[in-house]
Design an enzyme around this catalytic site. Sequence first.
Site, PDB file in Angstrom:
ATOM      1  N   CYS A 114      60.252  23.033  25.138  1.00 31.77           N
ATOM      2  CA  CYS A 114      59.425  21.814  25.013  1.00 31.77           C
ATOM      3  C   CYS A 114      58.130  21.912  25.828  1.00 31.77           C
ATOM      4  CB  CYS A 114      60.214  20.586  25.450  1.00 31.77           C
ATOM      5  SG  CYS A 114      61.704  20.372  24.478  1.00 31.77           S
ATOM      6  N   HIS A 262      54.817  15.158  25.610  1.00 28.50           N
ATOM      7  CA  HIS A 262      55.700  15.849  24.657  1.00 28.50           C
ATOM      8  C   HIS A 262      56.580  14.782  24.004  1.00 28.50           C
ATOM      9  CE1 HIS A 262      58.904  18.035  22.904  1.00 28.50           C
ATOM     10  NE2 HIS A 262      59.771  17.755  23.863  1.00 28.50           N
ATOM     11  N   ASN A 292      61.376  15.325  17.346  1.00 28.05           N
ATOM     12  CA  ASN A 292      60.960  16.203  18.445  1.00 28.05           C
ATOM     13  C   ASN A 292      60.736  17.604  17.875  1.00 28.05           C
ATOM     14  OD1 ASN A 292      60.948  18.000  20.610  1.00 28.05           O
ATOM     15  ND2 ASN A 292      62.466  16.857  21.789  1.00 28.05           N
TER      16      ASN A 292
HETATM   17  N1  ACO Z   1      74.710   8.669  15.822  1.00 23.31           N
HETATM   18  C1  ACO Z   1      75.616   7.771  16.205  1.00 23.31           C
HETATM   19  N2  ACO Z   1      76.290   7.829  17.366  1.00 23.31           N
HETATM   20  C2  ACO Z   1      76.013   8.872  18.177  1.00 23.31           C
HETATM   21  C3  ACO Z   1      75.065   9.852  17.845  1.00 23.31           C
HETATM   22  C4  ACO Z   1      74.411   9.730  16.605  1.00 23.31           C
HETATM   23  N3  ACO Z   1      73.486  10.616  16.187  1.00 23.31           N
HETATM   24  N4  ACO Z   1      75.009  10.758  18.835  1.00 23.31           N
HETATM   25  C5  ACO Z   1      75.864  10.356  19.784  1.00 23.31           C
HETATM   26  N5  ACO Z   1      76.488   9.209  19.384  1.00 23.31           N
HETATM   27  C6  ACO Z   1      77.496   8.427  20.095  1.00 23.31           C
HETATM   28  C7  ACO Z   1      78.233   9.220  21.124  1.00 23.31           C
HETATM   29  O1  ACO Z   1      79.318   9.918  20.537  1.00 23.31           O
HETATM   30  C8  ACO Z   1      78.680   8.135  22.081  1.00 23.31           C
HETATM   31  O2  ACO Z   1      79.793   7.492  21.538  1.00 23.31           O
HETATM   32  P1  ACO Z   1      81.002   6.952  22.500  1.00 23.31           P
HETATM   33  O3  ACO Z   1      80.352   5.937  23.393  1.00 23.31           O
HETATM   34  O4  ACO Z   1      81.963   6.408  21.532  1.00 23.31           O
HETATM   35  O5  ACO Z   1      81.452   8.168  23.228  1.00 23.31           O
HETATM   36  C9  ACO Z   1      77.534   7.156  22.056  1.00 23.31           C
HETATM   37  O6  ACO Z   1      76.818   7.410  20.837  1.00 23.31           O
HETATM   38  C10 ACO Z   1      76.594   7.298  23.229  1.00 23.31           C
HETATM   39  O7  ACO Z   1      76.253   8.681  23.347  1.00 23.31           O
HETATM   40  P2  ACO Z   1      75.288   9.211  24.466  1.00 23.31           P
HETATM   41  O8  ACO Z   1      75.107  10.669  24.321  1.00 23.31           O
HETATM   42  O9  ACO Z   1      75.747   8.670  25.786  1.00 23.31           O
HETATM   43  O10 ACO Z   1      73.963   8.448  24.022  1.00 23.31           O
HETATM   44  P3  ACO Z   1      72.647   8.242  24.827  1.00 23.31           P
HETATM   45  O11 ACO Z   1      72.355   6.824  24.958  1.00 23.31           O
HETATM   46  O12 ACO Z   1      72.581   9.105  26.030  1.00 23.31           O
HETATM   47  O13 ACO Z   1      71.588   8.822  23.787  1.00 23.31           O
HETATM   48  C11 ACO Z   1      70.241  10.740  23.542  1.00 23.31           C
HETATM   49  C12 ACO Z   1      71.638  10.180  23.416  1.00 23.31           C
HETATM   50  C13 ACO Z   1      69.333  10.058  22.534  1.00 23.31           C
HETATM   51  C14 ACO Z   1      70.260  12.229  23.237  1.00 23.31           C
HETATM   52  C15 ACO Z   1      69.754  10.472  24.981  1.00 23.31           C
HETATM   53  O14 ACO Z   1      70.672  10.930  25.925  1.00 23.31           O
HETATM   54  C16 ACO Z   1      68.448  11.066  25.260  1.00 23.31           C
HETATM   55  O15 ACO Z   1      67.428  10.613  24.790  1.00 23.31           O
HETATM   56  N6  ACO Z   1      68.397  12.095  26.125  1.00 23.31           N
HETATM   57  C17 ACO Z   1      67.164  12.696  26.524  1.00 23.31           C
HETATM   58  C18 ACO Z   1      67.119  14.000  26.005  1.00 23.31           C
HETATM   59  C19 ACO Z   1      65.996  14.183  25.046  1.00 23.31           C
HETATM   60  O16 ACO Z   1      65.116  13.415  24.862  1.00 23.31           O
HETATM   61  N7  ACO Z   1      66.076  15.304  24.456  1.00 23.31           N
HETATM   62  C20 ACO Z   1      65.101  15.662  23.515  1.00 23.31           C
HETATM   63  C21 ACO Z   1      65.144  17.123  23.369  1.00 23.31           C
HETATM   64  S1  ACO Z   1      64.944  17.927  24.814  1.00 23.31           S
HETATM   65  C22 ACO Z   1      63.422  17.673  25.316  1.00 23.31           C
HETATM   66  O17 ACO Z   1      62.556  17.651  24.531  1.00 23.31           O
HETATM   67  C23 ACO Z   1      63.251  17.429  26.674  1.00 23.31           C
END
Ligand code: ACO
Length: 335
Positions: A114, A262, A292
């Site tokens: 990234c 980003h 992304n």
């Molecule tokens: N659709 C529906 N439900 C989902 C999905 C999906 N695509 N993905 C995960 N879930 C569920 C999980 O299974 C979990 O269910 P549970 O509570 O029954 O166990 C619930 O949703 C919550 O999951 P989390 O992983 O805790 O969700 P979170 O709120 O953390 O969101 C996300 C996930 C969007 C990836 C978040 O953590 C995030 O934005 N992280 C930052 C990382 C990022 O931006 N990465 C981008 C790429 S890397 C970079 O560019 C830096």
Amino acid sequence: MYNSKIAGLGFYVPDNIVTNDDLSKVMDTNDAWIQERTGIKERRFIKKGEDTTTSMGVKAAKIAMDRAKIAAEDIDFVVFATLSPDYYFPGPGVLVQRDLGLRTVGALDVRNQCSGFIYAISVADQYIKTGMYKNILVIGSEVHSSGLDMTSRGRGVSVIFGDGAGAAVLSREEDLTKGILSTHLHSEGVHAEELVLKAPGMGGRWVSDILKDNDPNDESYFPYMNGQFVFKNAVVRFSEVIMEGLHKNNLEISDIDMLIPHQANLRISQFIQQKFKLKDDQVFSNIQKYGNTTAASIPIALTEAWQAGQIKSGDTVVLAAFGSGFTWGSVIIKW
Ligand code: ACO
């Protein structure tokens, strides 16, 4: 010593639009969850056989070169940032040299995910600053779609990413008050495995064993992300590295005319915007349309912001990224 300036910008994304509803047909997810957690409405995926990381990079580069009015024979060097190269080796830099018919100039591949475009700009900037090169083609391009786990198992990662490419021509600027003022790069490899694609890495694995096992459930071929941990680190490092760049140039947050973060997750950009008390028109977001696109996200966003007239001569433009490695960085530009 010279400065470098961005003399031309271009981007290319495949025509094929994949909506959140399309994804919900192949995995257990839904539009509301994806939009609420990431801001993404749709992304572009290549169609099989139509595009590659290199071909998209070449298309973006041609637009950037046209706009910069720089011919192929005037390009002195290529820097190509990607985590999704066409081949394991050689990297796409040499393929660009070939496909654009450049002279036998140097071609460097950057592997910083990234933050790749920020690293690539920083490298190019140093070569121009010292006077070694005059015009450098800097490309960020990614094909994510072919490498994602498109089942419910991969939904936490796969809904985030999209395909696309962006490019910039960096050229010599003699006025040292203009162009790229400074670049700032960081890494913290202790967190390397928190956002990682392990295969087809050779670390401790023999290709002959991989081929023999041929295990369809081998998850190391799909990216892994500890989402919440990445999120928490991203908001801290984005803020730090933007402030580092501003301080270096005796600038304040209020001097920022345009911040191009980003496009990792809309919530990360909104967090930074609120923390820095920036207005909507000071922070550019297009993750809603493209997801992304990793190393391509900043050059695509920068090009769109410039095309929309949101960046003007004399503006202070800040680029910032955080991603796998962990790596992060910023670029401060006087446009
Ligand atoms: N659709 C529906 N439900 C989902 C999905 C999906 N695509 N993905 C995960 N879930 C569920 C999980 O299974 C979990 O269910 P549970 O509570 O029954 O166990 C619930 O949703 C919550 O999951 P989390 O992983 O805790 O969700 P979170 O709120 O953390 O969101 C996300 C996930 C969007 C990836 C978040 O953590 C995030 O934005 N992280 C930052 C990382 C990022 O931006 N990465 C981008 C790429 S890397 C970079 O560019 C830096």
